[in-house]
Design a protein around this motif. Structure first.
Motif, PDB file in Angstrom:
ATOM      1  N   ARG A  20     -16.933   1.973 -12.996  1.00  0.00           N
ATOM      2  CA  ARG A  20     -15.527   1.735 -12.633  1.00  0.00           C
ATOM      3  C   ARG A  20     -15.322   2.323 -11.240  1.00  0.00           C
ATOM      4  NH1 ARG A  20     -11.370  -1.107 -14.128  1.00  0.00           N
ATOM      5  NH2 ARG A  20     -11.902  -0.829 -16.324  1.00  0.00           N
ATOM      6  N   ARG A  21     -14.714   1.571 -10.364  1.00  0.00           N
ATOM      7  CA  ARG A  21     -14.444   2.031  -8.999  1.00  0.00           C
ATOM      8  C   ARG A  21     -15.705   2.626  -8.346  1.00  0.00           C
ATOM      9  NH1 ARG A  21      -8.580   4.844 -10.501  1.00  0.00           N
ATOM     10  NH2 ARG A  21      -7.398   2.921 -10.538  1.00  0.00           N
ATOM     11  N   GLY A  22     -16.837   1.959  -8.613  1.00  0.00           N
ATOM     12  CA  GLY A  22     -18.082   2.356  -7.964  1.00  0.00           C
ATOM     13  C   GLY A  22     -18.719   3.625  -8.471  1.00  0.00           C
ATOM     14  N   GLN A  23     -18.278   4.133  -9.611  1.00  0.00           N
ATOM     15  CA  GLN A  23     -18.900   5.339 -10.188  1.00  0.00           C
ATOM     16  C   GLN A  23     -18.987   5.156 -11.708  1.00  0.00           C
ATOM     17  OE1 GLN A  23     -16.237   8.529  -8.959  1.00  0.00           O
ATOM     18  NE2 GLN A  23     -14.603   7.884 -10.331  1.00  0.00           N
ATOM     19  N   PRO A  24     -19.799   5.997 -12.381  1.00  0.00           N
ATOM     20  CA  PRO A  24     -19.891   5.829 -13.839  1.00  0.00           C
ATOM     21  C   PRO A  24     -18.517   5.983 -14.499  1.00  0.00           C
ATOM     22  CG  PRO A  24     -21.537   7.406 -13.047  1.00  0.00           C
ATOM     23  CD  PRO A  24     -20.650   7.089 -11.870  1.00  0.00           C
ATOM     24  N   CYS A  25     -18.284   5.214 -15.556  1.00  0.00           N
ATOM     25  CA  CYS A  25     -17.038   5.391 -16.309  1.00  0.00           C
ATOM     26  C   CYS A  25     -16.963   6.835 -16.804  1.00  0.00           C
ATOM     27  CB  CYS A  25     -17.006   4.445 -17.511  1.00  0.00           C
ATOM     28  SG  CYS A  25     -17.033   2.716 -17.042  1.00  0.00           S
ATOM     29  N   TRP A  26     -15.759   7.363 -16.908  1.00  0.00           N
ATOM     30  CA  TRP A  26     -15.562   8.772 -17.263  1.00  0.00           C
ATOM     31  C   TRP A  26     -16.266   9.133 -18.574  1.00  0.00           C
ATOM     32  CZ3 TRP A  26     -14.929  13.237 -15.317  1.00  0.00           C
ATOM     33  CH2 TRP A  26     -14.345  14.303 -16.022  1.00  0.00           C
ATOM     34  N   ASP A  32     -12.305   1.397 -20.758  1.00  0.00           N
ATOM     35  CA  ASP A  32     -13.747   1.398 -20.513  1.00  0.00           C
ATOM     36  C   ASP A  32     -14.512   1.831 -21.752  1.00  0.00           C
ATOM     37  OD1 ASP A  32     -13.648   0.384 -17.983  1.00  0.00           O
ATOM     38  OD2 ASP A  32     -13.533   2.331 -17.002  1.00  0.00           O
ATOM     39  N   PHE A  33     -13.955   2.760 -22.480  1.00  0.00           N
ATOM     40  CA  PHE A  33     -14.574   3.185 -23.738  1.00  0.00           C
ATOM     41  C   PHE A  33     -14.548   2.011 -24.730  1.00  0.00           C
ATOM     42  CE2 PHE A  33     -14.211   5.176 -27.956  1.00  0.00           C
ATOM     43  CZ  PHE A  33     -15.382   5.916 -27.956  1.00  0.00           C
ATOM     44  N   MET A  34     -13.393   1.352 -24.850  1.00  0.00           N
ATOM     45  CA  MET A  34     -13.260   0.253 -25.813  1.00  0.00           C
ATOM     46  C   MET A  34     -14.103  -0.955 -25.421  1.00  0.00           C
ATOM     47  SD  MET A  34      -9.214   0.336 -26.806  1.00  0.00           S
ATOM     48  CE  MET A  34      -8.300   1.372 -25.716  1.00  0.00           C
ATOM     49  N   ASP A  35     -14.285  -1.187 -24.115  1.00  0.00           N
ATOM     50  CA  ASP A  35     -15.064  -2.333 -23.639  1.00  0.00           C
ATOM     51  C   ASP A  35     -16.540  -2.002 -23.424  1.00  0.00           C
ATOM     52  OD1 ASP A  35     -12.791  -3.883 -23.652  1.00  0.00           O
ATOM     53  OD2 ASP A  35     -12.488  -3.874 -21.481  1.00  0.00           O
ATOM     54  N   ASP A  66     -22.089  13.027 -18.539  1.00  0.00           N
ATOM     55  CA  ASP A  66     -22.619  14.073 -19.424  1.00  0.00           C
ATOM     56  C   ASP A  66     -21.558  15.121 -19.674  1.00  0.00           C
ATOM     57  OD1 ASP A  66     -25.081  12.985 -19.686  1.00  0.00           O
ATOM     58  OD2 ASP A  66     -26.014  14.212 -18.095  1.00  0.00           O
ATOM     59  N   GLY A  67     -21.409  15.503 -20.921  1.00  0.00           N
ATOM     60  CA  GLY A  67     -20.446  16.548 -21.253  1.00  0.00           C
ATOM     61  C   GLY A  67     -19.032  16.011 -21.436  1.00  0.00           C
ATOM     62  N   VAL A  68     -18.795  14.749 -21.119  1.00  0.00           N
ATOM     63  CA  VAL A  68     -17.447  14.193 -21.321  1.00  0.00           C
ATOM     64  C   VAL A  68     -17.409  13.437 -22.647  1.00  0.00           C
ATOM     65  CG1 VAL A  68     -15.606  12.721 -20.430  1.00  0.00           C
ATOM     66  CG2 VAL A  68     -17.011  14.033 -18.834  1.00  0.00           C
ATOM     67  N   GLU A  69     -18.079  12.293 -22.696  1.00  0.00           N
ATOM     68  CA  GLU A  69     -18.136  11.443 -23.896  1.00  0.00           C
ATOM     69  C   GLU A  69     -16.793  11.394 -24.642  1.00  0.00           C
ATOM     70  OE1 GLU A  69     -20.869  14.121 -24.231  1.00  0.00           O
ATOM     71  OE2 GLU A  69     -22.399  13.003 -23.168  1.00  0.00           O
ATOM     72  N   GLU A  70     -16.748  11.883 -25.891  1.00  0.00           N
ATOM     73  CA  GLU A  70     -15.523  11.724 -26.707  1.00  0.00           C
ATOM     74  C   GLU A  70     -14.324  12.515 -26.169  1.00  0.00           C
ATOM     75  OE1 GLU A  70     -18.217  13.346 -27.564  1.00  0.00           O
ATOM     76  OE2 GLU A  70     -17.510  15.352 -28.065  1.00  0.00           O
ATOM     77  N   ILE A  71     -14.580  13.475 -25.291  1.00  0.00           N
ATOM     78  CA  ILE A  71     -13.447  14.208 -24.706  1.00  0.00           C
ATOM     79  C   ILE A  71     -12.580  13.255 -23.874  1.00  0.00           C
ATOM     80  CG2 ILE A  71     -12.752  16.195 -23.262  1.00  0.00           C
ATOM     81  CD1 ILE A  71     -15.364  17.546 -23.935  1.00  0.00           C
ATOM     82  N   ALA A  72     -13.201  12.138 -23.442  1.00  0.00           N
ATOM     83  CA  ALA A  72     -12.452  11.138 -22.656  1.00  0.00           C
ATOM     84  C   ALA A  72     -11.212  10.651 -23.402  1.00  0.00           C
ATOM     85  CB  ALA A  72     -13.359   9.952 -22.305  1.00  0.00           C
TER      86      ALA A  72
END
Ligand code: GPP
Ligand code: MG
Ligand code: MG
Ligand code: MG
Length: 371
Positions: free
Chosen positions: A129-135, A121-124, A139-145
């Protein structure tokens, strides 16, 4: 074994005794309950074993809850179902612990899929995804993904180690997971490199190569190969015989994914398609561009494919072109043909002493799917 000092009860005996049972009458529900146990098991001791403060421990638990659940669980459930079918075909009724073992391996695939999707999802540049925002969009996740994706990957190996390291087939499991991951990464590279090549090189042959590697091995061959491994099958020919129709099924499954990317309502699909904006070598595009489009339609694709954004007028016009050149009907014919091509493998599979049912139930799960 320099790295295998378990600081909590040794995994040999009764490691799954406290796990809920897998219930064939309520497969999805009992399967999810086993995931809960795995999340608990692989995170509870981290403050002691890895000096992890409770904030980071909670991060991992929440991150797992967010990313490993909520899918269709086809791949995971297939490990249990195919494993049980194979054991029965050998005259062995699967025990409660056999089913739990298979379910643990099923979750290993679901977790593998989870980290692949977090990264994909980051690369695309996907939104949902699965009815919710991609990880990575939270907020607060971003590059930690990125680290989270790596972390889920390694948690899979920790689960394998805890549950299988005393099994005679432990090394086979490791080899299967590592090789399948590498195959998937080769496929992802082929997929991503499309941004660096011209549209004239988006051929059906390239499409087939991409999807065989990026999807078919991990989604179709791996679940059944795991079931076979637990059932003690060692014969190389049996794995080869199973692989052929399963890879075909995987290719067919990704054709569906590409078709649904453009035509399924995002509410049903749980994700907003990004293939047109991302300049993907998808099933719809390769046929439209090379075989079906008029020169005018082709010129429109040259100008806008991979350049327009999601949910814009240009993107819609490209979908209209796909419809105008008859791709909906072509897709339906392709579905029927794929179904029959897979059925044609029945005698090869049974000749290898494998129950055909393990292929057939998988096929029924995916044939004509709408999400
Ligand atoms: C699916 O392609 C492919 C994968 C999930 C493999 C990713 C591999 C990595 C090594 C990260 P897709 O982008 O069409 O899937 P979706 O449509 O679900 O985004
Ligand atoms: Mg994607
Ligand atoms: Mg992708
Ligand atoms: Mg897709």
């Amino acid at each position: 074994y320099p790295a295998t000092e378990w600081k909590y009860p040794l995994p040999e005996a009764g490691v799954r005794d406290g796990f809920p049972k897998y219930d064939p009458e309520a497969p999805a529900k009992s399967f999810v309950a086993i995931c809960e146990s795995l999340i608990q098991e692989c995170t509870k001791d981290l403050p002691t074993t890895h000096e992890l403060p409770s904030m980071e421990q909670k991060w991992i638990v929440d991150m797992l809850e967010y990313n490993v659940k909520g899918g269709k669980m086809n791949r995971g459930l297939m490990v249990v179902e195919s494993g049980a079918i194979i054991l029965r075909s050998q005259g062995k009724e699967p025990t409660e612990d056999d089913l739990k073992k298979l379910a643990v391996l099923g979750w290993c695939i679901e977790w593998l899929q989870a980290w692949l999707l977090v990264a994909d999802d980051f690369m695309d540049s996907s939104q949902t995804r699965r009815g919710q925002p991609c990880w990575y969009k939270k907020d607060g996740v971003e590059e930690i993904a990125i680290n989270d994706a790596f972390m889920i990957e390694m948690l899979v190996y920790r689960v394998l180690k805890r549950h299988f390291w005393t099994e005679p087939y432990y090394l086979d499991l490791l080899d299967l997971f590592m090789e399948t991951t590498f195959q998937t990464e080769c496929g992802q590279l082929l997929d991503l490199q499309c941004k660096n090549i011209g549209l004239q090189d988006f051929t059906y042959t390239r499409w087939e190569l991409i999807v065989k590697y990026k999807t078919a091995f991990y989604s179709f061959y791996l679940p059944v190969a795991l079931g076979m491994t637990v059932a003690g099958i060692k014969d190389q020919e049996a794995y080869d015989a199973a692989r052929e129709p399963l890879l075909l099924m995987g290719v067919y499954f990704q054709a569906q994914d590409d078709y649904l990317d453009a035509f399924a309502p995002p509410e049903t699909l749980g994700k907003i398609g990004t293939d047109i904006q991302d300049k993907k070598c998808g099933w719809l595009f390769v046929q439209a561009y090379h075989d079906l489009c008029s020169s005018e339609q082709k010129a429109f694709l040259d100008e806008h494919y991979g350049k327009c954004k999601v949910q814009t007028e240009e993107e819609q016009k490209i979908k209209d072109i796909y419809k105008a050149v008859g791709l909906e009907e072509k897709y339906q014919n392709y579905e029927t043909k794929s179904f029959n091509d897979i059925l044609a493998f029945k005698s090869k599979v049974t000749q290898a002493n494998l129950p055909w049912e393990m292929i057939e139930i998988f096929l029924k799960k995916v044939y004509k799917r709408a999400k």
